[in-house]
Write a protein that holds these residues in place. Structure first.
Motif, PDB file in Angstrom:
ATOM      1  N   ARG A 463      11.780  74.040 -26.576  1.00  0.00           N
ATOM      2  CA  ARG A 463      12.141  74.965 -25.494  1.00  0.00           C
ATOM      3  C   ARG A 463      12.309  74.172 -24.190  1.00  0.00           C
ATOM      4  O   ARG A 463      11.528  73.262 -23.892  1.00  0.00           O
ATOM      5  CB  ARG A 463      11.059  76.038 -25.319  1.00  0.00           C
ATOM      6  N   ARG A 469      18.430  80.343 -21.670  1.00  0.00           N
ATOM      7  CA  ARG A 469      18.264  81.092 -22.911  1.00  0.00           C
ATOM      8  C   ARG A 469      16.970  81.902 -22.870  1.00  0.00           C
ATOM      9  O   ARG A 469      16.004  81.525 -22.193  1.00  0.00           O
ATOM     10  CB  ARG A 469      18.238  80.148 -24.102  1.00  0.00           C
ATOM     11  N   LYS A 471      14.820  82.153 -25.053  1.00  0.00           N
ATOM     12  CA  LYS A 471      13.722  81.456 -25.703  1.00  0.00           C
ATOM     13  C   LYS A 471      13.211  80.264 -24.886  1.00  0.00           C
ATOM     14  O   LYS A 471      12.215  79.644 -25.256  1.00  0.00           O
ATOM     15  CB  LYS A 471      14.145  80.988 -27.096  1.00  0.00           C
ATOM     16  N   ASP A 472      13.875  79.932 -23.789  1.00  0.00           N
ATOM     17  CA  ASP A 472      13.443  78.794 -22.969  1.00  0.00           C
ATOM     18  C   ASP A 472      12.219  79.154 -22.129  1.00  0.00           C
ATOM     19  O   ASP A 472      11.836  80.309 -21.996  1.00  0.00           O
ATOM     20  CB  ASP A 472      14.588  78.325 -22.075  1.00  0.00           C
ATOM     21  N   ASP A 515       7.766  74.624 -30.189  1.00  0.00           N
ATOM     22  CA  ASP A 515       8.731  74.944 -31.248  1.00  0.00           C
ATOM     23  C   ASP A 515       9.659  73.767 -31.544  1.00  0.00           C
ATOM     24  O   ASP A 515      10.886  73.882 -31.508  1.00  0.00           O
ATOM     25  CB  ASP A 515       9.539  76.181 -30.846  1.00  0.00           C
ATOM     26  N   GLU A 543       6.328  78.582 -34.248  1.00  0.00           N
ATOM     27  CA  GLU A 543       6.858  79.789 -34.877  1.00  0.00           C
ATOM     28  C   GLU A 543       6.475  79.791 -36.356  1.00  0.00           C
ATOM     29  O   GLU A 543       6.131  78.749 -36.915  1.00  0.00           O
ATOM     30  CB  GLU A 543       8.380  79.832 -34.728  1.00  0.00           C
ATOM     31  N   ASP A 691       7.423  82.338 -28.605  1.00  0.00           N
ATOM     32  CA  ASP A 691       8.237  83.233 -27.778  1.00  0.00           C
ATOM     33  C   ASP A 691       7.421  84.016 -26.750  1.00  0.00           C
ATOM     34  O   ASP A 691       7.985  84.552 -25.807  1.00  0.00           O
ATOM     35  CB  ASP A 691       8.979  84.241 -28.672  1.00  0.00           C
ATOM     36  N   SER A 694       8.057  82.815 -23.329  1.00  0.00           N
ATOM     37  CA  SER A 694       9.433  82.415 -23.044  1.00  0.00           C
ATOM     38  C   SER A 694      10.070  83.356 -22.033  1.00  0.00           C
ATOM     39  O   SER A 694       9.492  84.377 -21.655  1.00  0.00           O
ATOM     40  CB  SER A 694      10.260  82.413 -24.329  1.00  0.00           C
ATOM     41  N   GLY A 697      10.549  86.588 -24.075  1.00  0.00           N
ATOM     42  CA  GLY A 697       9.373  87.075 -24.780  1.00  0.00           C
ATOM     43  C   GLY A 697       8.207  87.450 -23.902  1.00  0.00           C
ATOM     44  O   GLY A 697       7.239  88.052 -24.366  1.00  0.00           O
TER      45      GLY A 697
END
Length: 775
Positions: A463, A469, A471-472, A515, A543, A691, A694, A697
């Protein structure tokens, strides 16, 4: 002195032989009694309904809706009716000539009249004292000093209103005119904080002169020498003006002499006001039990280490959408935000620089002024907002001293020490906007001590801390407009690349591996293993079903539960699981309690369970665990299990299948590992969901289930940094949380305060006035 007391007694007798004074007592008793009774009933209702109370003393007498705050707002309506006849009556009846011919000075006349009003003000205050006594007898651990400070504030306000009314009464023989004039003058004094705010020196004088809200700090428990001296100066000024008025009537002085004296008195008062409002000579006393009007001890410790000069420069971009927070007419309001810090470092200099440039947060400017240069846009915005275009310097001129491009040319402050250290203090995209004590102190703290340096590992699909993004990890690590981002909590964040000859810098305190998709090459793994062997701290976020990350955490004796965790709930995807902090987490630091005590959850999407598989020399503590019993209320029970078969959680409904190894239980989704390495305790946090912190998330789709994922960030890094960040701004909990009063008792108090006491006052006034009329 005897003559002053004699005049005061005579004036009090005159007041109580008129219906106005009695009417004011009755109305004041009824109005304040009703307000206080409603507040007490609200406290009782909250306690009996189970919601509970906090800071009952402050909320009942101070705060936005407290008794003293409300009295402050309508007290000005009473005083002009009392003061309108103080001198107007003497002037209209001709009795002033008898006073002039008697051996009584103008000073004695005015002081005697004012002493009478001080006495009547004490009578009004006695009603408020009664309410304080009732609170002291019913509220457990009543905060007496706080309530007494509020009484002092209101009494000083009554004295100021009395002096102003006395002056207006000395100007005319018509009582109604004196009352209206007092109201007009009070309105003007309340409006003074809006006058001349775009002119430096005038701004300080008029802002000080404003009487509106002058009692607020004292009502809230902070006695400030500026406020106390304000009332003394204002009272003295108007009494002196009244004396000069009577003296000019006696001596028939010329117009120029009279107005010269008036001007000298006013200018002298303004000068004293300006001097007493300087931070260097101001004194404070926080009367509250928890010292909530004062910086916390940790912040005070940081401020004590800030030696040398300190300058805070605020850069205001005309084209920025947040420009209005510190335009010239708002400067004094902005300075109030740093008052607690200036209290402990009064030599702090506050500067403001106004400019225009292309902002990163205001597309409205381009849509309003298309195809215009920056200079033309700035001129158009200035005209639209009634601002002086010449006040704002050009981008070229600004960049001679500082380049704010990296800050997006938005509202920002530069904190600069005399030794050259610099740091930015920003505002945030949330409801509060401005930095709180934790954020401000963190800026100062990083100037006086070393704070954590956090490196985010990259190069293998991890990440990113600068990506867009979902997810970053941009938001919680380096987003300048997110309050809880590490960079705004005093940490330095950077990326870490171990390819080639690159090493982990010795200054790095925490490494984050999130991740990772590809295995590190042997050289990179060796560098990381050396860092771990030396006791370096880590955050590992993974994950489900990730062999790369599973192999990484195995060296700590930790494994993942096969499959991903599911927790079926109505209107929420089944693979969103809700977790609570464990007892071990609550013992770790108070930040975990921010989630637990508010009955919030940490929401995780596609999470995996974690467990200790072997003893590798680490002490393993669970930090987050799914709750399989009651997650939201007594009616809701949601089991959690490790789902191995279902992949589509939108169209399919997972079912527990014990034959394939799925099992209902309470699963650990975050854990902490620690061990002793030399003189240092190594600390590692492992998350079963990468996540949950993130960009996307951090606000999981949990609908009616409240989550607070961002609270997990300060909790984790506070432990990893050994308590250095974020700054500990906790205060002692309130003790006055319970009231020894039932609903029936509250009703009796309401009946007594609203009807019995005003009725007694009304009956006494009627008897007195009727008997006087018969005589």
């Amino acid at each position: 002195m005897r003559r002053i007391i004699k005049i005061a007694k005579a004036e009090l007798f005159t007041l109580f032989y008129s219906p106005i004074a009695w009417m004011i007592l009755v109305v004041f008793a009824f109005q304040t009694g009703m307000t206080f009774a409603e507040l007490m009933q609200g406290v009782v209702r909250a306690q009996e309904s189970g919601f509970g109370n906090m800071f009952i003393t402050a909320n009942t007498y101070g705060s936005q809706f407290g008794l003293f705050t409300k009295v402050q707002t309508y007290l000005y309506l009473y005083m002009p009716l009392l003061t309108m006849g103080l001198m107007s009556r003497e002037l209209s009846s001709g009795s002033i000539k008898l006073l002039y011919s008697s051996p009584v000075t103008s000073t004695q006349i005015i002081l005697g009249k004012f002493a009478a009003m001080m006495g009547f003000s004490l009578l009004l205050l006695s009603l408020l004292v009664l309410y304080v006594i009732i609170g002291g007898c019913t509220i457990q651990h009543f905060d007496w000093p706080n309530a007494i400070a509020g009484l002092l504030a209101l009494y000083l306000l009554m004295c100021a209103y009395s002096a102003i009314g006395l002056f207006m009464s000395s100007l005319t023989s018509y009582q109604v005119v004196a009352a209206l004039g007092t109201l007009v003058l009070l309105a003007a004094l309340s409006y003074m904080n809006k006058v001349g705010q775009d002119i430096g020196f005038v701004r300080d004088i008029t802002y000080w002169l404003c009487i509106a809200g002058r009692c607020t700090e004292m009502i809230n428990g902070l006695i400030n020498s500026e406020d106390v001296l304000y009332f003394i100066i204002v009272v003295t000024m108007f009494l002196w003006l009244s004396i000069q008025k009577l003296q000019s009537n006696r001596t028939h002085a010329s117009f120029s002499v009279v107005w010269g004296k008036y001007s000298a008195i006013v200018v002298g008062a303004m000068l004293l006001g300006y001097i007493t409002s300087r931070p260097m000579i101001m004194a404070y006393y926080d009367t509250t039990a928890t010292k909530r009007n004062t910086l916390t001890p940790k912040s005070q410790e940081v401020m004590s280490k800030l030696e040398g000069g300190l300058t805070i420069t605020t850069y205001v971009n005309l084209l920025d959408r947040e420009y209005y927070h510190a335009i010239p007419e708002k400067v004094n309001e902005d300075l109030e935000r740093f008052k607690q810090y200036v209290r402990f470092k009064p030599e702090t200099k506050m500067k403001y620089v106004y400019y225009y440039d292309k902002p990163s947060n205001n597309s409205w400017v381009d849509s309003k002024f298309p195809n215009k240069t920056l200079a033309e846009q700035a001129k158009g915005v200035a005209e639209l907002r009634d601002l002086d275009p010449d006040l704002f310097i050009s981008p070229q001129e600004l960049k001679k001293t500082i380049d704010l491009t990296d800050e997006g040319n938005t509202f920002v402050r530069l904190v600069e020490r005399e030794n050259g250290q610099k740091a930015f203090l920003r505002i945030y995209d949330d409801f509060m906007k401005f930095p709180g004590e934790a954020e401000v102190t963190s800026v100062f703290k990083r100037m006086v001590m070393k704070l954590p340096r956090i490196a985010f590992f990259e190069g293998h699909g991890e990440r990113k801390i600068d990506g867009d993004r979902i997810k970053d990890y941009t938001m919680f690590s380096s987003a300048k407009t997110f309050r809880y981002a590490l960079t705004n909590q005093g940490c330095d964040v950077e990326t870490l690349d171990l390819s080639g000859n690159k090493q982990i810098p010795k200054e790095v305190d925490i490494v984050v591996i999130a991740d990772m998709k590809e295995q590190m090459d042997p050289a990179e793994r060796r560098k990381l293993d050396e860092y771990i062997a030396k006791g370096g701290n880590l955050v590992i976020a993974l994950e489900p079903n990730s062999p790369v990350m599973d192999s990484l955490i195995s060296q700590f004796g930790v494994k993942t539960v096969p499959g991903q965790l599911v927790q079926p709930k109505e209107d929420v995807p089944a693979n969103v699981v809700l977790c609570r902090p464990t007892r071990e987490a609550l013992d770790q630091n108070e930040h975990w309690d921010q989630i637990y005590s508010r009955r919030f959850f940490v929401g995780m999407t596609s999470a995996t369970g974690l467990y200790q598989s072997a003893d590798m020399g680490f002490k393993i503590d669970p930090l987050l665990r799914t709750d399989t019993i009651k997650l939201y209320s007594s009616k809701d029970t949601f089991p959690t299990w490790n789902e191995k078969e279902t992949i589509d959680f939108v169209n399919d409904s997972p079912r527990v299948n014990n034959t394939v190894g799925e099992s209902i239980g309470a699963y650990v989704t975050a854990l902490g590992a620690s061990r002793k390495v030399g003189n240092k305790e190594q600390r590692i946090v492992i998350l079963g969901d990468a996540d949950c912190i993130s960009n996307g998330g951090m606000r999981p789709q949990t609908r009616r289930f409240p989550t607070s994922n961002f609270s997990m960030i300060p909790a984790m890094f506070n432990w990893l940094s050994y308590g250095n960040v974020p700054v500990d701004v906790r205060r002692p909990p309130s003790k006055d949380n319970e009231i020894a009063l039932t609903k029936g008792g509250a009703k009796n108090i309401r009946y007594t305060l609203m009807w019995v006491i005003p009725g007694i006052v009304l009956l006494a006034s009627s008897i007195l006035l009727i008997r006087r009329k018969r005589k």
